[in-house]
Write a protein that holds these residues in place. Structure first.
Motif, PDB file in Angstrom:
ATOM      1  N   LEU A 100     150.389  65.052 102.514  1.00 60.11           N
ATOM      2  CA  LEU A 100     152.350  64.318 103.910  1.00 60.11           C
ATOM      3  C   LEU A 100     150.935  64.056 104.664  1.00 60.11           C
ATOM      4  CD1 LEU A 100     153.237  68.270 104.047  1.00 60.11           C
ATOM      5  CD2 LEU A 100     153.929  65.899 102.666  1.00 60.11           C
ATOM      6  N   THR A 101     150.077  64.291 105.148  1.00 61.21           N
ATOM      7  CA  THR A 101     149.374  63.093 106.370  1.00 61.21           C
ATOM      8  C   THR A 101     148.685  62.309 106.265  1.00 61.21           C
ATOM      9  OG1 THR A 101     147.329  64.400 106.723  1.00 61.21           O
ATOM     10  CG2 THR A 101     149.714  65.473 107.576  1.00 61.21           C
ATOM     11  N   ALA A 102     148.392  61.852 104.767  1.00 61.11           N
ATOM     12  CA  ALA A 102     147.300  61.103 105.036  1.00 61.11           C
ATOM     13  C   ALA A 102     147.771  60.081 104.003  1.00 61.11           C
ATOM     14  CB  ALA A 102     145.708  62.117 105.303  1.00 61.11           C
ATOM     15  N   PHE A 103     147.899  60.570 102.349  1.00 58.83           N
ATOM     16  CA  PHE A 103     147.895  59.807 101.190  1.00 58.83           C
ATOM     17  C   PHE A 103     149.017  58.825 101.612  1.00 58.83           C
ATOM     18  CE2 PHE A 103     149.308  59.687  97.267  1.00 58.83           C
ATOM     19  CZ  PHE A 103     148.625  58.913  96.532  1.00 58.83           C
ATOM     20  N   PHE A 104     150.244  59.597 102.024  1.00 56.15           N
ATOM     21  CA  PHE A 104     151.504  59.083 102.167  1.00 56.15           C
ATOM     22  C   PHE A 104     151.215  57.587 103.333  1.00 56.15           C
ATOM     23  CE2 PHE A 104     154.481  62.754 100.667  1.00 56.15           C
ATOM     24  CZ  PHE A 104     154.453  62.203  99.019  1.00 56.15           C
ATOM     25  N   LEU A 105     150.847  57.953 103.979  1.00 55.04           N
ATOM     26  CA  LEU A 105     150.181  56.646 104.546  1.00 55.04           C
ATOM     27  C   LEU A 105     149.327  55.447 103.971  1.00 55.04           C
ATOM     28  CD1 LEU A 105     150.832  55.976 108.458  1.00 55.04           C
ATOM     29  CD2 LEU A 105     147.873  57.174 107.845  1.00 55.04           C
ATOM     30  N   GLU A 106     148.136  55.862 103.256  1.00 55.96           N
ATOM     31  CA  GLU A 106     147.285  54.755 103.011  1.00 55.96           C
ATOM     32  C   GLU A 106     147.612  54.382 101.770  1.00 55.96           C
ATOM     33  OE1 GLU A 106     143.469  57.016 101.789  1.00 55.96           O
ATOM     34  OE2 GLU A 106     144.481  59.216 102.533  1.00 55.96           O
ATOM     35  N   ALA A 107     148.473  55.518 101.164  1.00 54.04           N
ATOM     36  CA  ALA A 107     149.870  54.523  99.837  1.00 54.04           C
ATOM     37  C   ALA A 107     150.319  53.453 100.286  1.00 54.04           C
ATOM     38  CB  ALA A 107     150.348  55.604  99.024  1.00 54.04           C
ATOM     39  N   GLY A 108     151.513  53.862 101.321  1.00 54.10           N
ATOM     40  CA  GLY A 108     152.224  53.256 102.020  1.00 54.10           C
ATOM     41  C   GLY A 108     151.805  51.438 102.245  1.00 54.10           C
ATOM     42  N   PHE A 109     150.795  51.814 103.524  1.00 49.88           N
ATOM     43  CA  PHE A 109     150.279  50.584 103.922  1.00 49.88           C
ATOM     44  C   PHE A 109     149.207  49.676 103.416  1.00 49.88           C
ATOM     45  CE2 PHE A 109     151.485  53.014 107.757  1.00 49.88           C
ATOM     46  CZ  PHE A 109     152.818  51.908 108.644  1.00 49.88           C
ATOM     47  N   TRP A 117     150.797  40.485 103.040  1.00 52.41           N
ATOM     48  CA  TRP A 117     149.858  39.063 103.399  1.00 52.41           C
ATOM     49  C   TRP A 117     151.075  37.799 103.804  1.00 52.41           C
ATOM     50  CZ3 TRP A 117     146.478  38.302 106.443  1.00 52.41           C
ATOM     51  CH2 TRP A 117     145.289  36.871 106.786  1.00 52.41           C
ATOM     52  N   LYS A 118     151.420  37.369 102.919  1.00 50.87           N
ATOM     53  CA  LYS A 118     152.675  36.292 103.215  1.00 50.87           C
ATOM     54  C   LYS A 118     153.934  36.193 103.821  1.00 50.87           C
ATOM     55  CE  LYS A 118     149.935  33.451 100.085  1.00 50.87           C
ATOM     56  NZ  LYS A 118     149.301  32.563  99.175  1.00 50.87           N
ATOM     57  N   ARG A 119     154.381  37.891 103.985  1.00 54.35           N
ATOM     58  CA  ARG A 119     155.483  38.142 104.231  1.00 54.35           C
ATOM     59  C   ARG A 119     155.556  38.919 105.349  1.00 54.35           C
ATOM     60  NH1 ARG A 119     158.860  35.787 100.350  1.00 54.35           N
ATOM     61  NH2 ARG A 119     158.073  35.854  98.870  1.00 54.35           N
ATOM     62  N   VAL A 120     154.266  39.500 106.264  1.00 51.04           N
ATOM     63  CA  VAL A 120     154.589  39.597 107.421  1.00 51.04           C
ATOM     64  C   VAL A 120     153.366  39.383 108.874  1.00 51.04           C
ATOM     65  CG1 VAL A 120     155.521  42.266 106.406  1.00 51.04           C
ATOM     66  CG2 VAL A 120     153.146  41.246 107.190  1.00 51.04           C
ATOM     67  N   SER A 121     153.443  39.609 109.570  1.00 44.91           N
ATOM     68  CA  SER A 121     152.700  39.101 110.714  1.00 44.91           C
ATOM     69  C   SER A 121     151.723  39.105 110.444  1.00 44.91           C
ATOM     70  CB  SER A 121     153.464  39.116 111.945  1.00 44.91           C
ATOM     71  OG  SER A 121     152.729  40.118 113.177  1.00 44.91           O
ATOM     72  N   ASP A 122     150.815  38.461 110.889  1.00 40.15           N
ATOM     73  CA  ASP A 122     148.762  38.473 110.975  1.00 40.15           C
ATOM     74  C   ASP A 122     148.566  39.979 111.966  1.00 40.15           C
ATOM     75  OD1 ASP A 122     149.068  36.079 109.806  1.00 40.15           O
ATOM     76  OD2 ASP A 122     147.962  34.789 112.325  1.00 40.15           O
ATOM     77  N   ARG A 123     149.816  40.092 112.479  1.00 42.95           N
ATOM     78  CA  ARG A 123     149.369  41.558 113.472  1.00 42.95           C
ATOM     79  C   ARG A 123     149.514  43.125 113.079  1.00 42.95           C
ATOM     80  NH1 ARG A 123     147.670  40.843 118.571  1.00 42.95           N
ATOM     81  NH2 ARG A 123     147.755  39.083 119.837  1.00 42.95           N
ATOM     82  N   LEU A 124     150.941  42.466 112.332  1.00 43.30           N
ATOM     83  CA  LEU A 124     151.576  43.523 111.190  1.00 43.30           C
ATOM     84  C   LEU A 124     150.238  44.202 110.321  1.00 43.30           C
ATOM     85  CD1 LEU A 124     154.032  45.413 110.601  1.00 43.30           C
ATOM     86  CD2 LEU A 124     154.820  44.372 110.315  1.00 43.30           C
ATOM     87  N   HIS A 125     150.001  43.022 109.745  1.00 39.88           N
ATOM     88  CA  HIS A 125     148.787  42.856 108.359  1.00 39.88           C
ATOM     89  C   HIS A 125     147.951  44.088 109.056  1.00 39.88           C
ATOM     90  CE1 HIS A 125     146.420  42.229 104.688  1.00 39.88           C
ATOM     91  NE2 HIS A 125     147.833  42.272 104.375  1.00 39.88           N
ATOM     92  N   PHE A 126     147.467  43.789 109.724  1.00 38.60           N
ATOM     93  CA  PHE A 126     146.032  44.333 110.419  1.00 38.60           C
ATOM     94  C   PHE A 126     146.605  45.510 110.854  1.00 38.60           C
ATOM     95  CE2 PHE A 126     143.901  44.433 114.886  1.00 38.60           C
ATOM     96  CZ  PHE A 126     142.186  44.982 113.952  1.00 38.60           C
ATOM     97  N   PHE A 127     147.584  45.841 111.320  1.00 39.79           N
ATOM     98  CA  PHE A 127     148.022  47.340 111.774  1.00 39.79           C
ATOM     99  C   PHE A 127     148.352  48.098 110.377  1.00 39.79           C
ATOM    100  CE2 PHE A 127     151.026  50.105 112.528  1.00 39.79           C
ATOM    101  CZ  PHE A 127     151.507  51.183 113.434  1.00 39.79           C
ATOM    102  N   ALA A 128     149.082  47.555 108.770  1.00 42.60           N
ATOM    103  CA  ALA A 128     148.356  48.009 107.956  1.00 42.60           C
ATOM    104  C   ALA A 128     147.517  48.539 107.511  1.00 42.60           C
ATOM    105  CB  ALA A 128     149.388  47.171 107.101  1.00 42.60           C
ATOM    106  N   THR A 129     146.304  47.493 108.001  1.00 41.17           N
ATOM    107  CA  THR A 129     145.152  47.810 107.209  1.00 41.17           C
ATOM    108  C   THR A 129     143.989  48.719 108.426  1.00 41.17           C
ATOM    109  OG1 THR A 129     145.047  45.463 106.415  1.00 41.17           O
ATOM    110  CG2 THR A 129     142.576  46.883 106.928  1.00 41.17           C
ATOM    111  N   CYS A 130     145.268  49.039 109.896  1.00 47.74           N
ATOM    112  CA  CYS A 130     144.232  50.058 110.463  1.00 47.74           C
ATOM    113  C   CYS A 130     144.393  51.399 109.991  1.00 47.74           C
ATOM    114  CB  CYS A 130     144.350  49.910 111.913  1.00 47.74           C
ATOM    115  SG  CYS A 130     143.408  47.957 112.770  1.00 47.74           S
TER     116      CYS A 130
END
Length: 466
Positions: A100-109, A117-130
């Motif tokens: 519930l707390t980890a797998f869904f977070l990982e899979a979604g982002f 990469w070409k659909r969101v801003s650079d900062r949002l993509h970096f946020f997804a990586t983090c």
């Protein structure tokens, strides 16, 4: 080869595959976050190229980790029904929290990382990586908490039916061995990834391809290894002290310590031996007097509980624990020496020309995986004869009506399927690593260029210098 032994072999086989991929992705997710942060800071295209190169490796490894994890969870119901019945009220919620707390977070982002990469801003993509990197740590938190509770159980009661009931979730989650094992596991994952990156970099430099990328990756792998490996040694020492307090029989098996040397004589450090469980002694032993006491108790005359202090029925198999522990420690020493030697050569500006050091990184690139497995075997085999240490024996945890033939057939099926699926996955990863990082096209947010439909496909560009 009864159902109990076959069930243990099957679970060990499956978890040996599973643990490799999550450990690798824990370190790789943080490496990706670091790379993208560097690209955002410098706008150096090489960082971007490295990001997409390792992103493909991460996604394939993540997928194989998910597949092996699902198979592993089935065995709790098929092979270990009594364990699920007796301890399910505690283990079930802990494993559910991980999903519930980890797998869904990982899979979604991860979807944003791969397709956004070409659909969101650079900062949002970096946020997804983090967020993916954070998800791997949260997943590690819950899995290690569940496993640590099985090693050092507390915070529970046993009802009239013999079922373990949670009484204090804080005590269950933060059980005595949890902090040490969490730090030890996270550092092991980081070091494993670090040496893969260093080994791949050294291979590029030895071949003369992707030279700039190889130099950049090797320097960062070397710097991190020079920090993380000593920290791992400290974490391992603290973990050993915790084992001495809470699982003394496991520590005795790790050291093949059969008999007390006598009060005030200390414990020798056994460098090599052939443990003889029947005679309760070590054959062909090579040991250093009192050094074991210094390592295990931090005093020259400290004592640890010998194996003969408990009945044979309470002892784990000594040989696999003893040898696996020395494999783990030996590889750790080699990794430490290589990291420090490389740091010295880098300061003298000779690292990239040193064939010996580059070959050292190549040869030790799988060392983290081997040490990880060896350490896991020490932990799990050393816990025997219990699944929940001191509470529920392994022999009493297996499904009562399961047949040996059924376990054997499923084990053979697992082996065949794993050989095919993971063999292909590892082959594909090897292809990715052989091709290496390639030049990525510039990013467009104007809608003129769509995100690639196959973000995990092999690059078409030839290998640089090949």
């Amino acid at each position: 080869m009864d159902a109990l032994l076959l069930s243990r072999i099957q679970f060990g086989f499956v978890i040996s595959f599973h643990i490799l991929f999550p450990a690798f992705t824990i370190g790789l997710a943080h490496w990706l976050a670091f790379i993208e942060w560097r690209w955002l800071k410098t706008r150096d295209d090489l960082w971007r190229d490295l990001y997409f190169f390792w992103l493909k490796v991460f996604a394939v490894s993540f997928g194989m980790g998910v597949v092996s994890g699902i198979v592993m969870s089935f065995q709790f119901g098929t092979n270990w029904a009594v364990l699920s019945e007796k301890a399910g009220n505690i283990l079930g919620p802990l494993l559910s929290y991980e999903v519930l707390t980890a797998f869904f977070l990982e899979a979604g982002f991860l979807g944003v990382m791969l397709f956004g990469w070409k659909r969101v801003s650079d900062r949002l993509h970096f946020f997804a990586t983090c967020m993916v990197a954070l998800g791997t740590l949260i997943s590690t938190f819950w899995i290690i908490s569940a496993n640590s509770w099985m090693q050092t159980p507390q915070g529970f009661t046993i009802d009239a039916q013999g079922v373990l009931q949670p009484a204090d979730w804080w005590a269950i989650v933060f059980n005595p061995s949890f902090p040490y094992r969490l730090a030890h596991m996270v550092l092991a994952a980081f070091i494993t990834t670090c040496f893969v990156i260093g080994g791949v970099s050294a291979w590029y430099l030895r071949r003369g391809v992707h030279v700039e990328a190889g130099k950049r990756m090797l320097v960062h792998a070397m710097a991190f290894a020079a920090i993380a490996v000593p920290l791992q040694i400290v974490a391992g020492d603290l973990h050993g002290l915790n084992v001495r307090e809470h699982q003394p029989v496991k520590l005795a098996a790790m050291e093949a310590h059969w008999h007390s040397e006598g009060e005030g004589k200390g414990v020798p450090l056994v460098l090599f031996a052939v443990p003889n469980e029947r005679e309760e002694r070590n054959d062909y032993e090579i040991a250093i007097p009192q050094l074991g006491s210094l390592v295990l108790t931090h005093t020259l005359r400290g004592e640890i509980q010998p194996l003969t202090a408990v009945p044979r029925s309470e002892r784990p198999p000594v040989k696999p624990v003893f040898y696996a522990f020395r494999v783990m420690v030996g590889l750790g020493v080699l990794m430490l020496l290589l990291a420090f030697a490389s740091l010295w050569a880098w300061k003298r500006k000779t690292l990239f020309e040193s064939k010996i050091l580059l070959d050292g990184w190549r040869w030790l690139s799988p060392a983290g995986f081997v040490a990880l497995l060896a350490g896991w075997y020490v932990v799990e085999i050393g816990r025997q004869p219990y699944t929940v240490y001191g509470v529920l024996r392994t022999a009493d945890s297996v499904s009562p009506n399961i047949q040996a033939a059924a376990v054997l057939s499923s084990l053979l099926v697992y082996a065949a399927v794993y050989f095919f699926i993971f063999g292909f996955g590892i082959w594909y990863l090897r292809k990715l690593l052989l091709i290496g990082p390639v030049k990525q096209p510039p990013k467009h947010l104007d809608g003129g260029e769509k995100t690639p439909a196959r973000p995990l496909s092999l690059p078409d560009e030839p290998v640089e210098g090949g």
